[in-house]
Design an enzyme around this catalytic site. Structure first.
Site: not given
Ligand code: EPZ
Length: 415
Positions: A22-23, A116, A121, A304, A396
């Site tokens: 998915k990711n 969410c 996020r 995850d 999802r």
């Molecule tokens: C990706 O989400 C994945 N989703 C998530 O999978 C996964 O949990 C996550 O990466 C971490 O590995 C997809 O790839 C579609 P991040 P993403 O940006 O990109 C903070 C699932 O279950 N952050 O690495 O949204 C954020 O708040 C989903 O399949 C900022 O502060 O994750 C979080 O604490 C859930 N500012 C941390 O970074 C930003 O601009 C990790 O977020 C962006 C993120």
């Protein structure tokens, strides 16, 4: 809204074919906007999140066709640069089209993604990257509006190795004149798959999978064919299912390299695992040991898989300490597991799990995607009947999970 009814305490036996990631698929679908050529993706999982991303591309004017696990995208007919709030609230990953829209049209209007269950996020790292490339980004009335300014490659340091921000910046930089360097980039396998896809289209990107990625902007990207990598989190979820049910599972369509953190952690608690080029065998037993767990950016233990591992550890005698360092609110599954008799206490980002031999089936609710998966695992172990509501969360991210579980001996019904 459907529910899943599981009668537990049956060891799972047999073989499962893991679906595409998915990711990996979501950012690659967004990256298809960068080209006016036709993109053909294979190994695409059938998931609600993928359907939402297809809807986003259609709203922008692209053509998207799907035939089983093949998807064809033609973005030559894009006629909008706007992603409305009702879509971005439904799925955060719709924000991944922003970098591609800026790169192709020097314009984008994307509503803030909904937070969410697992956390706020934010998008600050994505927007910081776009601004570093020279795009003018305004944030007003819940909309992130970007337009071209003096666009040029640049050095971008990510305060946190955000997966989405790394992907969005890679896509924006791929058509930005000059060289862009992303430092402290996320290193997930899905980032490598995106790099491979973009380079097939004609991009010049190096370094994905490491913490520094170099992108040399090109003028144009062409349509390509690409097969997405297998879903390492679905694989991990079935590995945990084999362990918690004390069963014996063979998983096909797995890249062992992508699940090293899971293999190491499961071996640490006594699960027997053997791997070969595209498969893995997991044999559970009744003498598993507790351990401590800390979620970290890849190649650390994946957030995850935290809920799934917590559930497994809740059935292993002894105390395990779990620290969730990535998201601020990713323990929603704890209260549901406690209903089933699990002895878990969480305070902030730390959870103390006192494993117990018995869990009892009862009515529980899926609060988010991976919490829902964890409740399925708990139901496979618990005595009696477990009824899981809000199954739409699970749909999802898991492709036909209840059929796959039925085929390996689970007593599970979807109503
Ligand atoms: C990706 O989400 C994945 N989703 C998530 O999978 C996964 O949990 C996550 O990466 C971490 O590995 C997809 O790839 C579609 P991040 P993403 O940006 O990109 C903070 C699932 O279950 N952050 O690495 O949204 C954020 O708040 C989903 O399949 C900022 O502060 O994750 C979080 O604490 C859930 N500012 C941390 O970074 C930003 O601009 C990790 O977020 C962006 C993120």
């Amino acid at each position: 809204m459907d529910t899943l009814v599981i009668c537990g305490a049956k060891p799972l036996q047999g073989q499962v074919k893991v679906s595409g990631s998915k990711n990996a698929t979501l950012p690659i679908m967004a990256a298809s906007l960068l080209s006016t050529g036709e993109v053909t993706l294979s190994g695409v999982p059938e998931l609600d999140d993928i359907a939402v991303m297809a809807e986003v591309l259609r709203i922008l004017g692209a053509k998207v066709y799907r035939d089983h696990d093949t998807m064809v995208i033609n973005a030559s007919t894009i006629n909008s640069i706007e992603v409305p709030e009702n879509i971005t609230r439904r799925m955060r990953a719709s924000n991944l089209v922003m970098g591609a829209l800026l790169a192709r049209f020097a314009q984008a209007r994307v509503a803030y993604p909904g937070g969410c269950a697992i956390g706020s996020r934010p998008m600050d790292l994505h927007l910081k990257g776009f601004r570093n490339l020279g795009y003018e980004i305004d944030e007003e009335y819940g909309i992130m509006e970007g337009k071209g300014g003096k666009i040029a490659g640049n050095e971008i340091l990510l305060d946190f190795p955000s997966v989405g921000a790394t992907e969005n910046i890679m896509m924006a930089a791929s058509l930005t004149p000059g060289v862009t360097i992303i430092r402290n980039a996320a290193r997930e396998p899905e980032i490598v798959d995106l790099q491979n896809f973009l380079n097939r289209m004609g991009a010049r990107i190096r370094g994905a999978g490491l913490d520094t990625i170099r992108i040399e902007g090109v003028k144009k990207l062409d349509g390509v064919e690409h097969s997405v990598i297998p879903d390492r989190i679905e694989a991990g979820t079935f590995m945990a299912a084999a362990a918690i049910s004390r069963g014996d599972l063979w998983l096909d369509n797995v890249v062992p390299e992508h699940i090293q953190p899971l293999i190491a952690k499961l071996r640490e608690i006594g699960v027997e695992i053997s791997t070969w080029t595209s498969g893995i065998r997991i044999i559970g037993n009744d003498h598993l040991r507790p351990t401590d767990l800390k979620t970290m950016p890849y190649p650390g233990f994946p957030t995850d898989m935290q809920a799934q591992m917590m559930t497994l550890l809740a059935t292993v005698s002894g105390t395990s300490v779990i620290v969730e360092t990535i998201f601020e609110n990713r323990f929603m599954h704890v209260q549901e597991l406690r209903r089933m008799g699990a002895d878990i206490k969480n305070e902030g980002r730390v959870a103390i799990v006192k494993g117990k031999k018995r869990l009892q089936g009862c009515k529980v609710e899926a609060t988010d995607l991976r919490a829902g998966a964890a409740l399925i695992l708990a139901g496979l172990y618990a005595e009696g009947e477990t009824t899981i509501s809000r199954v739409e969360h699970i749909d999802r991210g898991y492709d036909k999970i209840h059929q796959k579980l039925l085929e390996i001996g689970a007593d599970i019904v979807r109503v």
